[in-house]
Write an enzyme that holds these catalytic residues in place. Structure first.
Site, PDB file in Angstrom:
ATOM      1  N   ASP A  89     -23.353  36.163 -25.652  1.00  0.00           N
ATOM      2  CA  ASP A  89     -23.999  35.652 -26.860  1.00  0.00           C
ATOM      3  C   ASP A  89     -24.368  36.851 -27.730  1.00  0.00           C
ATOM      4  O   ASP A  89     -24.479  37.978 -27.236  1.00  0.00           O
ATOM      5  CB  ASP A  89     -25.237  34.844 -26.476  1.00  0.00           C
ATOM      6  CG  ASP A  89     -26.001  34.372 -27.691  1.00  0.00           C
ATOM      7  OD1 ASP A  89     -25.375  33.822 -28.604  1.00  0.00           O
ATOM      8  OD2 ASP A  89     -27.232  34.556 -27.723  1.00  0.00           O
ATOM      9  N   ASP A 116     -29.260  34.198 -23.800  1.00  0.00           N
ATOM     10  CA  ASP A 116     -30.720  34.208 -23.719  1.00  0.00           C
ATOM     11  C   ASP A 116     -31.376  32.948 -24.256  1.00  0.00           C
ATOM     12  O   ASP A 116     -32.510  32.653 -23.898  1.00  0.00           O
ATOM     13  CB  ASP A 116     -31.270  35.410 -24.488  1.00  0.00           C
ATOM     14  CG  ASP A 116     -31.129  35.222 -25.996  1.00  0.00           C
ATOM     15  OD1 ASP A 116     -30.016  34.867 -26.440  1.00  0.00           O
ATOM     16  OD2 ASP A 116     -32.127  35.412 -26.718  1.00  0.00           O
ATOM     17  N   ASP A 120     -27.734  28.452 -25.193  1.00  0.00           N
ATOM     18  CA  ASP A 120     -26.789  29.078 -24.264  1.00  0.00           C
ATOM     19  C   ASP A 120     -26.849  28.450 -22.874  1.00  0.00           C
ATOM     20  O   ASP A 120     -25.970  28.716 -22.044  1.00  0.00           O
ATOM     21  CB  ASP A 120     -27.079  30.586 -24.137  1.00  0.00           C
ATOM     22  CG  ASP A 120     -26.913  31.327 -25.449  1.00  0.00           C
ATOM     23  OD1 ASP A 120     -25.985  30.990 -26.197  1.00  0.00           O
ATOM     24  OD2 ASP A 120     -27.719  32.226 -25.722  1.00  0.00           O
TER      25      ASP A 120
END
Length: 494
Positions: free
Chosen positions: A23, A223, A227
């Site tokens: 990410d 995080d 996600d």
């Protein structure tokens, strides 16, 4: 190693990873946004009113962008009032919605405009490259635009390069704009092999599933709450422990206990070593048992041989597995066994000084029976052993000199005399008379002296000793001068 792994099977899976997906916000980047610009569209509303709406609604969100917007509003003397927000909803990968003062406010990226039924054309801002663009829609009308920027984490590029050297492909999955994703790629030096931007949570899940099918075992690092589905879908999901959301930490298979993304390649290397160790243990154990079986058939069964093969093999397998800890053990005993440790510490200190870092004091406390944990224990020459319950303080020579001037002035005012400093009677570290010039004089290499003081908290300061050294580690002198009273640390200069 700073990584919490939830099970032995996860550690084995780490050794099989062939592709890593990251990410962007809060993982590759720090997740610490700053507002570059905030504009009102066509003067449809007052800036203070717009900031009040935005900050009050964003105060109810835990996203890093929300914190930046609230802080920006406060810097403009606008106080948020989240208690006045009557409705609130988060649209993952898009933005948020809130109702305040009878107004329906949507804040987010371009996708939030479609959700809010806003018919206004998408506008671009004259801003720096690679920022994230935010939109503020009030009652289906675009009233504000803002831009935010973020920076990559220290070590992110190095971590991805290490993964590439290990034969692992790296990709980025982000819900941010394409421009922001490309800017992050440029900051990383072009080490990422694929970029996928403007993704919703379900898009990330779909791409993770595709990567698992086409490439092989997949690692996902993220995080945020958006996600979490992708982390659960990956073969190994790694969440950021410090900045990660509770949902991401709960659904992930492993959690980084810090923001150091360099621990990801270390974890994969540990996984590979673990798989290799397991394979060797299985081969050795089976071979030993087979050898005993052949011996029993060819010769005769012997009880003690069977016991030795069983218990002895088990012990050898356990001891061999414990070799996986040798890297950690080597780091802990660095200053006791390796001279390279001190060289590294000194080079880091020099780099900090050249970078303009402020002078610092390094203090370490030793209890009874403990060994010195500073790098002086690595030096070739032997220092005088510090007393028990002592304190070691390392200060720059400039501060020591300043302290010496104050002490001498105080002693002169009271009609007393000075002892000439802590590094010997009337002598400085280099053996010259202890005048202010001699005390403050730099070494020949142009580096300032550093005075390392060891002072015991005793009723008599005759036990006080001092060693003075430069970064080149000059020899130390015994202290004979002393000041201070009971249970005090004596005045120490170099």
């Amino acid at each position: 190693m700073g990584l919490l792994i939830k099970g032995g099977n996860i550690l084995e899976s780490l050794g099989e990873i062939r592709i890593a997906a990251f990410d962007k916000t809060g993982t590759i980047t720090r997740g610490e946004f700053s507002i570059n610009a905030f504009h009102v569209v066509d003067d449809k509303v007052e800036m203070s009113q717009l900031l009040y709406w935005v900050s009050s609604i964003e105060s109810k969100s835990s996203h890093p962008m929300a914190a930046a917007l609230v802080e920006y509003s406060q810097s403009k003397f606008v106080r948020p009032e989240p208690e006045n927000v009557t409705e609130f909803h988060i649209y993952h990968g898009e933005g948020i919605y809130g109702a305040i003062s009878g107004k329906h406010i949507y804040i987010g990226n371009k996708k939030i405009m479609a959700r809010s039924s806003c018919q206004a054309p998408v506008r671009e801002m004259d801003d720096i490259k690679g920022v994230t663009i935010g939109h503020v829609i009030c009652d289906d009308d675009l009233v504000g635009l803002f831009s935010l920027s973020d920076t990559c984490r220290t070590g992110a590029a190095k971590a991805i390069k290490e993964l590439r050297l290990m034969g692992i492909k790296s990709v980025m999955l982000t819900g941010d704009s394409t421009a922001a994703a490309k800017h992050a790629q440029e900051q990383l030096g072009g080490v990422l092999e694929e970029l996928h931007s403007e993704l919703l949570p379900e898009d990330k899940v779909r791409l993770i599933t595709k990567l698992k099918t086409s490439t092989g075992p997949t690692l996902m690092v993220g995080d945020g709450m958006n996600d979490a589905p992708a982390l659960a879908t990956a073969d190994v999901g790694v969440s950021m422990g410090l900045s990660g959301s509770a949902a991401a930490i709960e659904t992930s298979h492993a959690t980084l206990m810090s923001g150091d993304i360099l621990r990801v390649p270390k974890a994969i290397r540990l996984g590979r070593r673990t798989r290799k160790t397991i394979a060797l243990n299985v081969v050795f154990s089976i071979s030993a048992k087979a050898a005993v079986l052949v011996l029993a058939v060819v010769w005769r069964p012997v009880l003690w041989v069977a016991v030795l093969a069983d218990v002895g093999t088990c012990l050898l397998v356990v001891l061999h597995s414990m070799l996986l800890l040798r890297d950690t053990a080597a780091k802990r005993s660095c200053c006791r066994t390796s001279k390279a440790c001190c060289g590294t510490a000194k080079s880091q200190a020099k780099r900090s000084q050249h970078a303009g870092a402020p002078n610092t004091e390094i203090i370490s406390v030793k209890g009874p029976g403990e060994k010195a944990k500073d790098c002086h224990s690595c030096h070739k020459h032997k220092h005088t052993k510090p007393p028990e319950d002592s304190i070691v303080i390392t200060i720059p020579a400039a501060r020591a000199c300043e302290h010496a001037h104050r002490k001498e002035a105080h002693a002169t005012a009271e009609g007393g005399h000075t002892s000439g400093g802590c590094c010997g009677a009337g002598k400085a570290c280099g053996g010259a008379p202890t005048t202010p010039a001699a005390i403050c004089a730099p070494h020949g290499n142009g580096e300032d002296e550093v005075c390392s003081i060891i002072s015991a908290r005793t009723s008599c300061c005759s036990n006080t000793r001092s060693r003075c050294s430069s970064p080149k580690d000059a020899g130390c002198k015994d202290a004979v001068g002393c000041s201070g009273g009971k249970d005090s640390i004596s005045a120490l200069v170099c």
